[in-house]
Design a protein around this motif. Structure first.
Motif, PDB file in Angstrom:
ATOM      1  N   GLY A   6     -30.265 -20.366  41.392  1.00  0.00           N
ATOM      2  CA  GLY A   6     -28.844 -20.149  41.088  1.00  0.00           C
ATOM      3  C   GLY A   6     -27.975 -21.222  41.713  1.00  0.00           C
ATOM      4  N   PHE A   7     -28.219 -21.545  42.986  1.00  0.00           N
ATOM      5  CA  PHE A   7     -27.415 -22.598  43.622  1.00  0.00           C
ATOM      6  C   PHE A   7     -27.768 -23.981  43.076  1.00  0.00           C
ATOM      7  CE2 PHE A   7     -26.159 -19.376  46.703  1.00  0.00           C
ATOM      8  CZ  PHE A   7     -24.806 -19.663  46.785  1.00  0.00           C
ATOM      9  N   ARG A   8     -29.024 -24.167  42.666  1.00  0.00           N
ATOM     10  CA  ARG A   8     -29.366 -25.452  42.010  1.00  0.00           C
ATOM     11  C   ARG A   8     -28.470 -25.631  40.774  1.00  0.00           C
ATOM     12  NH1 ARG A   8     -35.049 -25.036  40.880  1.00  0.00           N
ATOM     13  NH2 ARG A   8     -35.347 -25.937  42.953  1.00  0.00           N
ATOM     14  N   ALA A   9     -28.368 -24.575  39.985  1.00  0.00           N
ATOM     15  CA  ALA A   9     -27.536 -24.648  38.780  1.00  0.00           C
ATOM     16  C   ALA A   9     -26.066 -24.882  39.153  1.00  0.00           C
ATOM     17  CB  ALA A   9     -27.683 -23.359  37.970  1.00  0.00           C
ATOM     18  N   LEU A  10     -25.610 -24.199  40.185  1.00  0.00           N
ATOM     19  CA  LEU A  10     -24.181 -24.298  40.536  1.00  0.00           C
ATOM     20  C   LEU A  10     -23.828 -25.694  41.062  1.00  0.00           C
ATOM     21  CD1 LEU A  10     -21.543 -22.669  40.698  1.00  0.00           C
ATOM     22  CD2 LEU A  10     -22.082 -22.208  43.097  1.00  0.00           C
ATOM     23  N   VAL A  11     -24.686 -26.238  41.921  1.00  0.00           N
ATOM     24  CA  VAL A  11     -24.371 -27.568  42.480  1.00  0.00           C
ATOM     25  C   VAL A  11     -24.471 -28.625  41.376  1.00  0.00           C
ATOM     26  CG1 VAL A  11     -24.986 -29.285  44.226  1.00  0.00           C
ATOM     27  CG2 VAL A  11     -25.078 -26.855  44.790  1.00  0.00           C
ATOM     28  N   LEU A  12     -25.456 -28.484  40.495  1.00  0.00           N
ATOM     29  CA  LEU A  12     -25.534 -29.437  39.383  1.00  0.00           C
ATOM     30  C   LEU A  12     -24.329 -29.264  38.445  1.00  0.00           C
ATOM     31  CD1 LEU A  12     -29.352 -29.575  38.488  1.00  0.00           C
ATOM     32  CD2 LEU A  12     -28.016 -31.222  39.791  1.00  0.00           C
ATOM     33  N   GLN A  13     -23.853 -28.038  38.288  1.00  0.00           N
ATOM     34  CA  GLN A  13     -22.639 -27.821  37.482  1.00  0.00           C
ATOM     35  C   GLN A  13     -21.451 -28.576  38.106  1.00  0.00           C
ATOM     36  OE1 GLN A  13     -21.527 -25.741  34.518  1.00  0.00           O
ATOM     37  NE2 GLN A  13     -19.955 -27.261  35.005  1.00  0.00           N
ATOM     38  N   ALA A  14     -21.323 -28.503  39.439  1.00  0.00           N
ATOM     39  CA  ALA A  14     -20.214 -29.203  40.109  1.00  0.00           C
ATOM     40  C   ALA A  14     -20.334 -30.711  39.884  1.00  0.00           C
ATOM     41  CB  ALA A  14     -20.209 -28.875  41.597  1.00  0.00           C
ATOM     42  N   ALA A  15     -21.552 -31.236  40.002  1.00  0.00           N
ATOM     43  CA  ALA A  15     -21.751 -32.680  39.793  1.00  0.00           C
ATOM     44  C   ALA A  15     -21.457 -33.055  38.341  1.00  0.00           C
ATOM     45  CB  ALA A  15     -23.188 -33.065  40.161  1.00  0.00           C
ATOM     46  N   TYR A  16     -21.894 -32.212  37.426  1.00  0.00           N
ATOM     47  CA  TYR A  16     -21.668 -32.447  35.992  1.00  0.00           C
ATOM     48  C   TYR A  16     -20.160 -32.461  35.699  1.00  0.00           C
ATOM     49  CZ  TYR A  16     -22.283 -31.582  30.930  1.00  0.00           C
ATOM     50  OH  TYR A  16     -22.265 -31.662  29.566  1.00  0.00           O
ATOM     51  N   SER A  17     -19.422 -31.533  36.321  1.00  0.00           N
ATOM     52  CA  SER A  17     -17.965 -31.505  36.142  1.00  0.00           C
ATOM     53  C   SER A  17     -17.345 -32.790  36.670  1.00  0.00           C
ATOM     54  CB  SER A  17     -17.352 -30.304  36.865  1.00  0.00           C
ATOM     55  OG  SER A  17     -17.865 -29.110  36.332  1.00  0.00           O
ATOM     56  N   LEU A  18     -17.860 -33.286  37.786  1.00  0.00           N
ATOM     57  CA  LEU A  18     -17.327 -34.552  38.325  1.00  0.00           C
ATOM     58  C   LEU A  18     -17.628 -35.708  37.376  1.00  0.00           C
ATOM     59  CD1 LEU A  18     -18.084 -34.126  42.119  1.00  0.00           C
ATOM     60  CD2 LEU A  18     -15.824 -34.389  41.086  1.00  0.00           C
ATOM     61  N   ASP A  19     -18.798 -35.685  36.739  1.00  0.00           N
ATOM     62  CA  ASP A  19     -19.111 -36.725  35.750  1.00  0.00           C
ATOM     63  C   ASP A  19     -18.110 -36.673  34.599  1.00  0.00           C
ATOM     64  OD1 ASP A  19     -21.355 -38.048  36.837  1.00  0.00           O
ATOM     65  OD2 ASP A  19     -22.674 -36.409  36.238  1.00  0.00           O
ATOM     66  N   LEU A  20     -17.824 -35.460  34.108  1.00  0.00           N
ATOM     67  CA  LEU A  20     -16.861 -35.341  33.005  1.00  0.00           C
ATOM     68  C   LEU A  20     -15.465 -35.764  33.466  1.00  0.00           C
ATOM     69  CD1 LEU A  20     -17.872 -32.011  31.223  1.00  0.00           C
ATOM     70  CD2 LEU A  20     -18.125 -34.344  30.364  1.00  0.00           C
ATOM     71  N   ALA A  21     -15.119 -35.394  34.703  1.00  0.00           N
ATOM     72  CA  ALA A  21     -13.795 -35.759  35.230  1.00  0.00           C
ATOM     73  C   ALA A  21     -13.642 -37.272  35.277  1.00  0.00           C
ATOM     74  CB  ALA A  21     -13.619 -35.168  36.627  1.00  0.00           C
ATOM     75  N   HIS A  22     -14.751 -37.955  35.471  1.00  0.00           N
ATOM     76  CA  HIS A  22     -14.723 -39.414  35.567  1.00  0.00           C
ATOM     77  C   HIS A  22     -14.852 -40.071  34.193  1.00  0.00           C
ATOM     78  CE1 HIS A  22     -16.259 -43.432  36.396  1.00  0.00           C
ATOM     79  NE2 HIS A  22     -17.407 -43.100  35.855  1.00  0.00           N
ATOM     80  N   ALA A  23     -15.684 -39.497  33.321  1.00  0.00           N
ATOM     81  CA  ALA A  23     -16.097 -40.267  32.141  1.00  0.00           C
ATOM     82  C   ALA A  23     -15.653 -39.700  30.795  1.00  0.00           C
ATOM     83  CB  ALA A  23     -17.631 -40.387  32.135  1.00  0.00           C
ATOM     84  N   SER A  24     -15.146 -38.469  30.763  1.00  0.00           N
ATOM     85  CA  SER A  24     -14.772 -37.916  29.453  1.00  0.00           C
ATOM     86  C   SER A  24     -13.663 -38.763  28.817  1.00  0.00           C
ATOM     87  CB  SER A  24     -14.280 -36.470  29.613  1.00  0.00           C
ATOM     88  OG  SER A  24     -13.731 -36.028  28.387  1.00  0.00           O
ATOM     89  N   GLU A  25     -13.714 -38.852  27.493  1.00  0.00           N
ATOM     90  CA  GLU A  25     -12.658 -39.613  26.798  1.00  0.00           C
ATOM     91  C   GLU A  25     -11.441 -38.744  26.521  1.00  0.00           C
ATOM     92  OE1 GLU A  25     -14.619 -42.841  24.062  1.00  0.00           O
ATOM     93  OE2 GLU A  25     -15.641 -40.920  23.792  1.00  0.00           O
ATOM     94  N   ASN A  26     -11.567 -37.450  26.782  1.00  0.00           N
ATOM     95  CA  ASN A  26     -10.482 -36.514  26.508  1.00  0.00           C
ATOM     96  C   ASN A  26      -9.730 -36.223  27.813  1.00  0.00           C
ATOM     97  OD1 ASN A  26      -8.997 -34.180  26.259  1.00  0.00           O
ATOM     98  ND2 ASN A  26     -10.480 -33.156  24.923  1.00  0.00           N
ATOM     99  N   PRO A  27      -8.445 -36.620  27.921  1.00  0.00           N
ATOM    100  CA  PRO A  27      -7.716 -36.451  29.192  1.00  0.00           C
ATOM    101  C   PRO A  27      -7.668 -34.992  29.655  1.00  0.00           C
ATOM    102  CG  PRO A  27      -6.409 -37.716  27.614  1.00  0.00           C
ATOM    103  CD  PRO A  27      -7.632 -37.262  26.889  1.00  0.00           C
ATOM    104  N   GLU A  28      -7.525 -34.059  28.707  1.00  0.00           N
ATOM    105  CA  GLU A  28      -7.467 -32.642  29.082  1.00  0.00           C
ATOM    106  C   GLU A  28      -8.813 -32.188  29.667  1.00  0.00           C
ATOM    107  OE1 GLU A  28      -5.170 -30.737  29.556  1.00  0.00           O
ATOM    108  OE2 GLU A  28      -6.067 -28.739  29.584  1.00  0.00           O
ATOM    109  N   GLU A  29      -9.902 -32.661  29.069  1.00  0.00           N
ATOM    110  CA  GLU A  29     -11.219 -32.306  29.610  1.00  0.00           C
ATOM    111  C   GLU A  29     -11.417 -32.915  31.002  1.00  0.00           C
ATOM    112  OE1 GLU A  29     -14.866 -33.803  27.679  1.00  0.00           O
ATOM    113  OE2 GLU A  29     -15.708 -31.797  27.946  1.00  0.00           O
ATOM    114  N   ARG A  30     -10.902 -34.142  31.186  1.00  0.00           N
ATOM    115  CA  ARG A  30     -10.993 -34.773  32.515  1.00  0.00           C
ATOM    116  C   ARG A  30     -10.249 -33.933  33.543  1.00  0.00           C
ATOM    117  NH1 ARG A  30     -10.046 -39.813  29.981  1.00  0.00           N
ATOM    118  NH2 ARG A  30      -7.921 -39.919  30.790  1.00  0.00           N
ATOM    119  N   ARG A  31      -9.040 -33.487  33.180  1.00  0.00           N
ATOM    120  CA  ARG A  31      -8.207 -32.720  34.115  1.00  0.00           C
ATOM    121  C   ARG A  31      -8.881 -31.383  34.466  1.00  0.00           C
ATOM    122  NH1 ARG A  31      -4.884 -28.739  34.325  1.00  0.00           N
ATOM    123  NH2 ARG A  31      -5.104 -28.168  32.137  1.00  0.00           N
ATOM    124  N   ARG A  32      -9.344 -30.685  33.449  1.00  0.00           N
ATOM    125  CA  ARG A  32      -9.952 -29.374  33.681  1.00  0.00           C
ATOM    126  C   ARG A  32     -11.255 -29.505  34.473  1.00  0.00           C
ATOM    127  NH1 ARG A  32      -8.144 -25.352  29.847  1.00  0.00           N
ATOM    128  NH2 ARG A  32     -10.151 -24.321  29.948  1.00  0.00           N
TER     129      ARG A  32
END
Ligand SMILES: Cc1cc2nc3c(=O)[nH]c(=O)nc-3n(C[C@H](O)[C@H](O)[C@H](O)COP(=O)(O)OP(=O)(O)OC[C@H]3O[C@@H](n4cnc5c(N)ncnc54)[C@H](O)[C@@H]3O)c2cc1C
Length: 586
Positions: A355-381
């Motif tokens: 469960g924590f493996r999934a959660l920590v990878l989710q946090a990292a994945y969100s940081l990747d989207l925050a950095h690389a998404s082409e959609n500003p709203e997706e980056r913000r969220r």
């Protein structure tokens, strides 16, 4: 018997998560990651597994038995560290998620995090050094001048130079604002720092010829508290104009601590005596800049917890299948794993580690989207969700590492208490994760007093909305879990409302409730991950449905108690005076 020192990398589970729970392949379609394809990622994970099990795992017990030490003023690392470090650096592992332009591979952070689990699961004491090299490189890229970036970052990424984070002093632990190390500007236009830092991980070592110390210091006339702190990079040796390494720079390790665990990682008292220092960022912004490094490290400390939990779980599952005790008289004894109490421990271990493996990878994945998404709203969220999850992952992930390691010892019984099993080391190594990189109590206060109400409470709202939406989408994957998760989310909403209503008028009551509140957020987050894991494993081929049911029946109901504790106020805590409280009734 020799101490068991082996590691089974969880590559299959990581791939399941990256491919079926998080959409890893979709990340690679974003322009920032188009130079990477999915077969490359899976190849990297396979190679990482080999590095972890073949090169790092064998030095784990050796470092514990023969800790790093000080000899003639220099730190000597544990046997095998020099060779392991060489393989690690030459393999290009430090720069996995670093920009290609700086010599890195430019992979997503979520892949780096999966790799970090394997490194730390095999040998967490070793993993501290590459963590600081990456974190220091990130800090310098975010806040350093072009010349500092050119000088330091490629060498950190290549592993040619080491790095440290120098914050703690005897009077300045959690209370960073009390740092007294001085930085003064000389008539020659150069900065010099003088002071003593304690607890500095890899403050000295024999793995690299140069170490970049990222250090907070106070400049003359600066205001008291954190606003008076400035950030410097202090090389261990003087630097020639061409980057060549010269004589020592007034920096010395004067002591290596003897400690409970993590013995391969040298924890040093560092003396800075007029050491030449290069400013990073503007004067007075040291704390803000340092947070780039601290946040990188917090995410990985969360992964350290997952890593130890995963490693301990793998050992316990194997042992519980082999070791036989109990069962009807006159019959052969049964595997430990057939007894309900042991089953319950094993299921809890899997629930927490996966469960924590999934959660920590989710946090990292969100940081990747925050950095690389082409959609500003997706980056913000994505950024808002990652910021919400970070203190939760750091605190609850590290606590889970300790809890699961402790359960592993219980599954092993007396054999787990014996050092040869290699299991008790997990408990000792994991213990510090709840203390360093911001003690867990401080993470909880940060969550309640800063993250919860900030920006109109949008971070919490996004988190709760994501869970509600997944409840709608995946209820049928495990109805019993979904019901418990819904109730736990209601408890969390109620506790959040109570804290928000009291944070301005009754701060003591909110601080008293902060720790159970963080635990409640973590519990709901884990329930959320398990709903998604169950949905991604519809045939229960990976056992996810069964564990999801366990989470729903055995773990999530704790939400009611946590809610009550989070909202209990501080009356009981305040009844005794300081003197009465601290007088032991002997
Ligand atoms: C093995 C190891 C490696 C480390 N590596 C590094 C490193 O590389 N660089 C570095 O700079 N430091 C390092 N540290 C230091 C570490 O970050 C500190 O130990 C940590 O920040 C806590 O500070 P402290 O030990 O002084 O505890 P204290 O600050 O004295 O805290 C003790 C307890 O009181 C609680 N507490 C303190 N203040 C408050 C408050 N205001 N409100 C509520 N509760 C509070 C804390 O949560 C904690 O439980 C390391 C420590 C260890 C043990």
């Amino acid at each position: 018997m020799d101490r068991v020192s082996r590691y089974t990398p969880p590559i299959a589970d990581q791939r399941f998560l990256l491919e079926h729970v998080l959409d890893g392949p979709a990340l690679l379609k974003l322009p920032a990651y188009r130079h990477v394809d999915w077969p490359t990622v899976t190849h990297v994970l396979d190679q990482a597994g080999r590095l972890a099990s073949d090169i790092l795992a064998p030095i784990n017990a050796r470092g514990d038995e023969q800790p790093s030490r000080l000899a003639d003023g220099r730190v000597i690392t544990s046997p095998g560290y020099v060779e392991a470090y060489r393989a690690f650096a030459e393999g290009g592992w430090i720069g996995l998620d670093m920009p290609v332009a700086q010599g890195g591979q430019g992979l997503p952070l979520v892949v780096q995090n999966a790799f970090a689990e394997m490194v730390n699961g095999a040998c967490v004491a070793f993993g501290m050094l590459p963590l600081m090299q990456r974190a220091a490189a990130r800090l310098l890229m975010a806040h350093g001048s072009a010349s500092l970036i050119d000088t330091f970052v490629p060498r950190l990424v290549a592993g040619d130079w080491g790095a440290t984070i120098c914050i703690s002093e005897p009077q300045a632990g959690s209370d960073v604002g009390r740092i007294a190390t001085r930085a003064e500007l000389g008539d020659d236009g150069l900065w010099r720092v003088t002071g003593t830092k304690i607890f500095i991980t890899y403050g000295d070592q024999d793995l690299t010829p140069m170490i970049a110390h990222l250090l907070l210091a106070r400049t003359p006339g600066a205001p008291a508290g954190t606003r008076g702190l400035s950030l410097f990079v202090v090389p261990s040796h003087r630097l020639g104009a061409d980057g060549a390494i010269g004589e020592t720079n007034g920096v010395a390790a004067t002591r290596v601590e003897h400690k409970m665990g993590l013995k391969g990682s040298p924890t040093c008292v560092m003396n800075f005596d007029g050491a030449l220092a290069y400013p990073v960022g503007e004067p007075g912004t040291g704390m803000r800049c340092m947070f780039t490094m601290v946040n990188t490290m917090r995410l990985e400390v969360a992964m350290q917890g997952v890593a130890v939990a995963g490693a301990a779980t793998a050992r316990a599952l194997e042992y519980a299948a082999e070791r036989r005790q109990g069962g009807p008289a006159g019959q052969p004894p049964l595997p430990l794993a057939s007894h309900p109490d042991v089953r319950s421990m094993l299921l809890e271990m899997r629930a927490l580690s996966e469960g924590f493996r999934a959660l920590v990878l989710q946090a990292a994945y969100s940081l990747d989207l925050a950095h690389a998404s082409e959609n500003p709203e997706e980056r913000r969220r994505s950024l808002a969700l990652a910021e919400w999850l970070l203190p939760v992952c750091k605190a609850a992930g590290s606590d889970a590492g300790f809890r699961v390691a402790n359960l592993a010892v219980q599954v092993f019984g007396g054999h787990g208490y014996i050092s040869d099993s290699g299991v008790e080391q997990y408990v000792r190594d994991a213990r510090v994760m709840s203390i360093y990189e911001g003690a867990n109590g401080i993470q909880a206060i940060d969550l309640v007093t800063r993250k919860l109400g900030a920006e109109g409470g949008q971070r919490f709202r996004l988190f709760a909305e994501a869970i509600a939406s997944d409840l709608d989408a995946h209820r049928s994957a495990c109805p019993a879990l979904a019901g418990s998760l819904e109730a736990a989310l209601a408890d969390l909403r109620a506790a959040s409302d109570w804290l928000l209503a009291h944070v301005a008028t009754a701060p003591q009551a909110c601080e008293a409730g902060a720790r159970p509140y963080l635990d409640l957020v973590a519990l709901v987050a884990i329930g959320w991950m398990w709903l998604r894991l169950a949905a991604a494993d519809p045939e229960n081929a990976r056992g996810k449905q069964a564990i999801a049911l366990f989470v729903g029946e055995q773990l999530l109901p704790a939400s009611a108690l946590l809610r009550q504790r989070a909202c209990a106020g501080a009356t009981a805590l305040g009844m005794l005076s300081l003197e009465e409280l601290c007088r032991y009734p002997a």
